[in-house]
Design an enzyme around this catalytic site. Sequence first.
Site, PDB file in Angstrom:
ATOM      1  N   ASP A 366      28.104 123.972 -11.415  1.00  0.00           N
ATOM      2  CA  ASP A 366      27.331 123.600 -12.582  1.00  0.00           C
ATOM      3  C   ASP A 366      27.558 124.708 -13.611  1.00  0.00           C
ATOM      4  O   ASP A 366      27.971 125.805 -13.256  1.00  0.00           O
ATOM      5  CB  ASP A 366      25.862 123.521 -12.156  1.00  0.00           C
ATOM      6  CG  ASP A 366      24.960 123.221 -13.314  1.00  0.00           C
ATOM      7  OD1 ASP A 366      25.344 122.381 -14.130  1.00  0.00           O
ATOM      8  OD2 ASP A 366      23.885 123.825 -13.388  1.00  0.00           O
ATOM      9  N   THR A 368      25.284 125.486 -16.644  1.00  0.00           N
ATOM     10  CA  THR A 368      24.059 126.140 -17.090  1.00  0.00           C
ATOM     11  C   THR A 368      23.291 126.688 -15.891  1.00  0.00           C
ATOM     12  O   THR A 368      23.010 125.966 -14.952  1.00  0.00           O
ATOM     13  CB  THR A 368      23.171 125.133 -17.826  1.00  0.00           C
ATOM     14  OG1 THR A 368      24.004 124.385 -18.683  1.00  0.00           O
ATOM     15  CG2 THR A 368      22.113 125.834 -18.612  1.00  0.00           C
ATOM     16  N   PHE A 505      11.626 114.402 -21.893  1.00  0.00           N
ATOM     17  CA  PHE A 505      13.077 114.573 -21.791  1.00  0.00           C
ATOM     18  C   PHE A 505      13.587 114.005 -20.469  1.00  0.00           C
ATOM     19  O   PHE A 505      12.947 114.116 -19.438  1.00  0.00           O
ATOM     20  CB  PHE A 505      13.391 116.070 -21.859  1.00  0.00           C
ATOM     21  CG  PHE A 505      14.846 116.385 -21.727  1.00  0.00           C
ATOM     22  CD1 PHE A 505      15.663 116.359 -22.851  1.00  0.00           C
ATOM     23  CD2 PHE A 505      15.395 116.700 -20.500  1.00  0.00           C
ATOM     24  CE1 PHE A 505      17.009 116.654 -22.737  1.00  0.00           C
ATOM     25  CE2 PHE A 505      16.742 116.991 -20.383  1.00  0.00           C
ATOM     26  CZ  PHE A 505      17.547 116.962 -21.506  1.00  0.00           C
TER      27      PHE A 505
END
Lengths: 1075, 372
Positions: A366, A368, A505
Amino acid sequence: REPPPGAEAYIPQRFPDNRIVSSKVPIFSFIHLDKSAEVILCLIIDTPTSPVTSGLPLLFVITVTAIKQGYEDWLRHKADNAINHCPVHFIQHGKLVRKQSRKLRVGDIVMVKEDEKFPCDLIFLSSSRGDGTCFVTTTSLDGESSQKTYYAVQDTKAFHNEQEIDALHATIECEQPQPDLYKIKEMTEYNTLVNCALLNLLRCAIFSKTSCLISGVAIYTGMETKMALNYQSKSQKRSAVEKSMNVFLVVYLCILVSKALINTILKYVWQSEPFRDEPWYNQKTEPERKRNLFLQAFTDFLAFMVLFNYIIPVSMYVTVEMQKFLGSYFITWDEEMFDEDTGEGPLVNTSDLNEELGQIEYVFTDKTGTLTENNMEFVECCIEGHVYVPDVICNGQVLHDGTGIDMIDSSPGGSGKEREELFFRALCLCHTVQVKDDDSVDGLKKNDFSRKSCIYISSSPDEVALVEGIQRLGYTYLRLKDNHMEILNRENNIEKFELLEVLSFDSVRRRMSVIVKSSTGDIFLFCKGADSSIFPRVKEGKIDQVRARVERNAVEGLRTLCVAYKKLTAEEYSNVQKLLQSAKLALQDRDKKLAEVYEKIETDFILLGATAVEDRLQEKAADTIEALQKAGIKVWVLTGDKMETAAATCYACKLFRRNTQLLELTTKKIEEQSLHDVLFDLRKTVLRDNGSLTRDTFSGLSTDMQDYGLIIDGAALSLIMKTRQDGSSSNYRDRFLEICRNCSAVLCCRMAPLQKAQIVKLIKLSKEHPITLAIGDGANDVSMILEAHVGIGVIGKEGRQAARNSDYAIPKFKHLKKMLLVHGHFYYVRISELVQYFFYKNVCFIFPQFLYQFFCGFSQQTLYDTAYLTLYNICFTSLPILLYSLMEQHISAETLKREPSLYRDVAKNALLRWRVFIYWTFLGVFDAVVFFFGAYLLLDNTVVTSNGQVITPYNIFFFQLALDTHYWTWINHFVIWGSLLFYIVFSLLWGGIIWPFLNYQRMYYVFMQMLSSGPAWLGIILLITVSLLPDVLKKVLCRQLWPTATERIQTKHQCLSVEQSTIFMLSQTSSSLSF
Amino acid sequence: GKKNYKADGHPSGGVGVPGGGAVGGGGGGAVKTRKPDNTAFKQQRLPAWQPILTAGTVLPAFFIIGLIFIPIGIGIFVTSNNIREYEIDYTGTEPSSPCNKCLNVSWDSTPPCTCTINFTLEHSFESNVFMYYGLSNFYQNHRRYVKSRDDSQLNGDNSSLLNPSKECEPYRTNEDKPIAPCGAIANSMFNDTLELYRIDNDTRTPITLIKKGIAWWTDKNVKFRNPTGDGNNLTALFQGTTKPVNWPKPVYMLDSEPDNNGFINEDFIVWMRTAALPTFRKLYRLIERKNNLQPTLQAGKYSLDIAYNYPVHSFDGRKRMILSTISWMGGKNPFLGIAYITVGSICFFLGVVLLIIHHKYGNRNTSADIPN
């Protein structure tokens, strides 16, 4: 607590009590069946070994397994008990009662004080705080350290004392328990329908942080709590070593069966002469004579099976398991993998995959939080093309204070000013950040909000960075109070906005929105999200300028977000509200319905601007990636971020180099050409070069070679994956895989969590079946972590979900290097050696038995005494190899870390290939033949009696092991020589006493007679020398003529300490002489 | 599915772990406890000796092994050659053999068939001589045979004497009386009588054959014991048992001397230690050297008188008589010496080969670049 009146079809449901049971009953796998079957055979038919002989090893295996599982179970029990017995306050008949947690039942009303844990999943009824809220932390559930606010059910929040609450009569209708922590769909029926959302559900194991009493009604208890449901074990992962182990086992089973078959056939051929079958000196009994021939043959076959079954190393499974279990502690003990900052060390959630860490071919990481710090710094914002930088940090000093704004472009005009303020307000309002509510500070300076005193907490670090950045630009978010958001504007006035809706979100929409009502009564919808999800929804605004800026920032590796708004009329808002309400109340497909509604609401935006947040690379990320690539591991970055940002990160961490030729497989390109053509072109490019270069320069990572980096985005990937129905689809996939294989690095951007898993699966199931590893830190990486062969979680900022679902968790990405290159390599070498050695030693042990059948009329006579058969695997030989497999370091850890290319030496299961396996087996057969015929010829006319040969074959195992050990610590010395000594002492004891419980005394004094005869000693020395000779020769020749990289390094070190090794050889020979 | 466990020793946010609950720098206390110890064992840094087998290090070892083994081998070979051994096959399968008439003898033929074989010793036997009988194709290691005995009966256990183990079937009882000693091994005890005469000018001088001291001391004194009871009369002690089917006499009449009778008869003990291979030899008698002036057996003519009772023809067996002296390394065994010489030479040869390889390729490897 009672069925609602009129509900006829009510089926009383059994609710579990609040006992948490995570312990389980040990289950024995099939391998023990083999042994159990043997014991049963021994009991029913006439076999060469007694049931005790066969049963004892089985008992040992079972005992060890049981002890290990029992220990783990005991730990779980202890933890369970601690929970099950902790006191809980109930409300019963209007009174507060203290009870043990396990007595809690569904429907009970529980009171929880400050800093207490919720005993089960509760519906929040009321709190002693007037506004019906409470604050909790969910650290132990998801790792998020922020305090969260939960709200009481509207209708009950007015209840304050026990009597009131006890008088409550309600029916709660909720769905069956399910493990998803963040999904809850239930309704309360209390006169009227009341919406009961996630925020009303207080989950088990979270801590109350409110300084007041909370009361709640238990809805999910015991094993049905969200917490317990999340404990459920993941699907089993099996390592490549284990798979080859099983294959070898099948081979040995075949050998076993064929051996038994051969012997049975030969027996009957040999016995066809009656004087051989039944000579005068050895008559059969009457029942034996009368037995049916075929039945007799079958019994003989089974007896041979029992006789030769020692070739199947039963104790290997126990040893392997012990090795894995104990070995995994070395990972948790590793000081270098301990992170001082967070106080976290590596975690081992499963020890089954230790050796798999040494076999990794693909790493999916990944971006981030894994490659980058996930420590966000607000860099700039761009409002309608004007760039604002909050403060310039120079030499560590802040030059401009928060109030100053640098305007790089021209200063905004009048309407621009309005947009600018709207932009800042949008950023101040559109988030889910919480302000840490410090009571003591609150009390002292109630009205004197210092700008710097606020501490923001959020599950997303981007949001914190944004809110903090905006604070430096003059707008401070103060708090959320009574559904009103308060912000302090540049003129130090407090503005209040009523928070109407939060469209939270999610990673599919990649945006979030809030609907607020300003003090003037205007209703705004503010939305912020990724540029790709905002731009298509914008109807006006300076899109081009903003887009240019966003792209520029993205190239620099910054994380960009776009901000947009729209104004809603009251009428529009009520529509929106209705839509949302109906979606939220839906019992089925709520998520889907909500998503649809969000889609409908979030349109026709007016673009305000964009922000840029910097996410710094993790320390040593580039170094780690470089090392992994040198080790022959392909590193893929899978991120949800946009292409430019991700590519910039990839350059920064040296995944892409300057000379890397980037190939793009993106939506943009596919729009221009058809997918087919793009793939075709890329393949041509890649293969043209690689055909001539890569194949032969595989081993070294030559720098002059053209390497390729592939960039693919989510949309393109789904195109490749989607066309599944028609025949051409697999074609695309194969072509895509072919391209990927020839690229040194692949970057997948714009990936949804599920797509990440899809990619991993695609590679995993490709025809080479490479071993994959996925590493990530967030909830969005969980699916890929679960999918990959090895899942590694980074114990990071985005919560603990990844770490919880992973097989191993490490504090930082840089620890992956040591994890794979050192620990993985060691474990692989250790376990493969362990497996091969086990097969070797059992062949060596049992093959003479097979040969002996030719000399004893195929009568299943054992060559060894029962005691040796029984103890051979358990006592004499298991400990040295176990210790070896825990301690062995064929090369030092520092060297492994310094020379990542050594990892290639063990790639592709190199130490467990067929070649190696056959070599070991032949070595075993050779040694067995040497010993059998050696003893036959050398000791022929001296003292050998039946069972007299026990001593000779035995010693060899130590010497073989001694030969393979490269790392002699005092423990190895102790165990190897100790086992040998134990063997001798045991033999002396076993042969030295007439054991009253035995009905035969065949071994009496045989061992002593043996030791007292000269030729026996001479013979043993000779046989040991001969049997070690081929292995030594092979090792030396291979090292000399075809050295592997590992061996070269070893030799290089060797040059520095030649004397040491001569000592080794001398002691080797001297130890041969002494035994 | 046994491989499914969590390493619960390491709290991982599992059941009820309170650490790190506080916001901000929470879990400060936990940091210390979680940090692993910096011990050599836990960090896998135990001091160790790391030997590596390379041509350079193995070379001297090969030469040393070669240099040690060859002399040892020669020594053993010479010793073995000095051992005198003489073997006679007296099975009588060839028609010319004097024992041919006894070939089809049965167990109970009375009087026993006797035959005499004359032979000449070319060399004199200097030291003590061991006299063996050897049997071929006799499967004393057959499983059915090996287990057909009762060790506790042989150890003098009175209950086993009258109630022998089931393992002895079908030689457990005869005519409803327990057999002592029971089992196939005892039943098939070798019962040829061998006598040795020296022929000196047509006079036959018997050579004294010592029948004691042929069994292991521990066997004779510990493992085998006669049943205990009142008095030392073996006949009374074996009361209620019957003789093995094939024996002419009961066990208590094996020898006239009481300390060599019954279960502790040494011929019996020797027979009861079963051989590992179908061709075997067992010690029969000892011939002790009388005085230092004369060899035990001078070179010359001898004759062997055989009371041929033991049938071997039915299973294609052979019978032999072996005379042998022994040395520190036991009986004659040329193979050991040859093996030592061979292995020593191979090691030496390999040493040379390795030396060549080492010189030819050694430099290449040490100078070869190691890929970074």
